[in-house]
Design a protein around this motif. Sequence first.
Motif, short mmCIF file in Angstrom:
data_model
loop_
_atom_site.label_atom_id
_atom_site.label_comp_id
_atom_site.label_asym_id
_atom_site.label_seq_id
_atom_site.Cartn_x
_atom_site.Cartn_y
_atom_site.Cartn_z
N ALA A 75 -59.04 -51.92 63.30
CA ALA A 75 -60.27 -52.46 63.88
C ALA A 75 -60.41 -52.03 65.34
O ALA A 75 -61.50 -51.63 65.78
N LEU A 76 -59.32 -52.11 66.10
CA LEU A 76 -59.35 -51.68 67.50
C LEU A 76 -59.69 -50.21 67.62
O LEU A 76 -60.37 -49.78 68.57
N LEU A 77 -59.23 -49.41 66.67
CA LEU A 77 -59.52 -47.98 66.69
C LEU A 77 -61.02 -47.73 66.62
O LEU A 77 -61.55 -46.84 67.31
N GLY A 78 -61.72 -48.50 65.80
CA GLY A 78 -63.17 -48.35 65.72
C GLY A 78 -63.90 -48.92 66.91
O GLY A 78 -64.91 -48.36 67.37
N LEU A 79 -63.38 -50.01 67.46
CA LEU A 79 -64.05 -50.65 68.59
C LEU A 79 -63.94 -49.86 69.88
O LEU A 79 -64.89 -49.85 70.68
N MET A 80 -62.83 -49.19 70.10
CA MET A 80 -62.53 -48.63 71.42
C MET A 80 -62.80 -47.14 71.55
O MET A 80 -62.40 -46.53 72.53
N ASN A 81 -63.48 -46.55 70.58
CA ASN A 81 -63.76 -45.12 70.68
C ASN A 81 -65.13 -44.82 70.09
O ASN A 81 -65.34 -44.97 68.89
N GLY A 82 -66.06 -44.39 70.94
CA GLY A 82 -67.39 -43.97 70.47
C GLY A 82 -67.65 -42.52 70.77
O GLY A 82 -68.79 -42.11 70.99
N ASN A 83 -66.59 -41.71 70.76
CA ASN A 83 -66.70 -40.33 71.23
C ASN A 83 -67.49 -39.42 70.30
O ASN A 83 -67.99 -38.38 70.76
#
Length: 482
Positions: A75-83
């Motif tokens: 979940a954190l992986l999706g939340l913290m990267n909008g590259n």
Amino acid sequence: MIEYVGVPKNEVAKWVGISSAVTSISQAIMAVTWGTASDRFGRKPIILTGLTCTMIISLLFGFSQTLTWVVVTRALLGLMNGNVGIIRTMVAEMVPEKELQPHAFSIMPLVWTIGTIFGPAFGGALAHPAEKHPEIFGNSEFLKRNPFILPNIASAILFIIGITTGFLFLHETLATKKDSRDYGLVLGKMLTSCCTSREKKAQYTVKDDENTPLLGGSPLQQKKAPVKRPSWKDVFSPQSRLVLIAYALMALHTMAFDSLLPVFLHTPVQQLHGNPDVHLPFKFIGGFGVGSQTIGIYYTLIGIIGMFLQFLVFPIAAKRYGVLNCLKAMILVFPVIYFVTPFTALVPESLRHVTIFLLMLSKLAASIFGFPCITILLTNSATSLTVLGTLNGVATSVSAVGRAAGPAICGAAFSFGVKKGYIILPWWMLSIFGALSALPIYWTVEPDGFQGNDAEEEQDEPQESDYGAADHRRSSGARTGN
């Protein structure tokens, strides 16, 4: 990893799907926020922040010992990267010329394809190092307690290389931040100065004369109107809305197909003749009975071919026939592929491998053309450069929703169809989704290049200095007097 943390084998597939869905949903929640932040603070700092967060979260994922921790880190992986959306925005800002866009927008999917080919093999070779390579790691208690940390440490090293390269050499593309001092670029030039020729240095050397302002910049740049924050109406133009709807539906049905195909290929071959449960041409539940290793070989071969199609064939076709025409053609290929997929299991055994190969290649070719085309159309639909980051953030969000919903909906349909004896059910459902995604594309109009350039020029014209405006009035008066 899922099996290691204690999930029973018969539930591994379910939790793999759940963890992937959690990442997609989290990405959908934050993608717009990251895109808006890049419009305000610049593309470069947000990209470097996303890479750093992903590196840290990857290491945390490698230390997972419970299913809860696996889901949390995903979940954190999706939340913290909008590259993903921001990189597309940077490509659009660097390459606004219509004739160069197919080449530019084919590079990112090409890199992604390379990663999907070598990434799983890379991670699989480094997982459980104490067991696979006892002569090197057999005495490490740390690696025995954390059998999945080594591939994540290796990926962290690659992240450090990427972050360092971006900090030192990546140029900002946001118009309002281009003139800001970038200490990373300054340091990068210092480090590479010994390898740069004098002629090359002269190209980047700014020569001062009596007309150079003391505070830097040209006289026309001294007065700048404050940047007006765009409204949501500016972001969602009529063309952008159509492309976003098509993008979400395309992400839904392509991701659903990718998740169902390995299950379909692995499904045992069904006895067709003399079987009371089979009523051709619609009622049957047979697959190809292909093993996991063979499926992996198929994907590797298709991925290698896809790289050549992506970088060599797509740009030429898009330049010759137009991006919108290519997309209109490919968007009709998807429902046809989905419609015929279940019937490929009925071909003679001697043609099974050829049939699988052609099926996968057709789907890959449609995706290779479809996604870059729709990305180019979305970019060119932006009303201004100031909304481009937010627009791509929205696109990342809607595609993430589609990627999460597609496998869930069609996975349930697959299970229901097999239970009732109709394996055609999920594939025909996908065919309907594919046909729906074609509707907004046929209402879309292809603009003549990126429309944001004109918007920016119109905003810049009133920002001329009083001196420039006075000169313009004097010259106009002189022409009138003559």
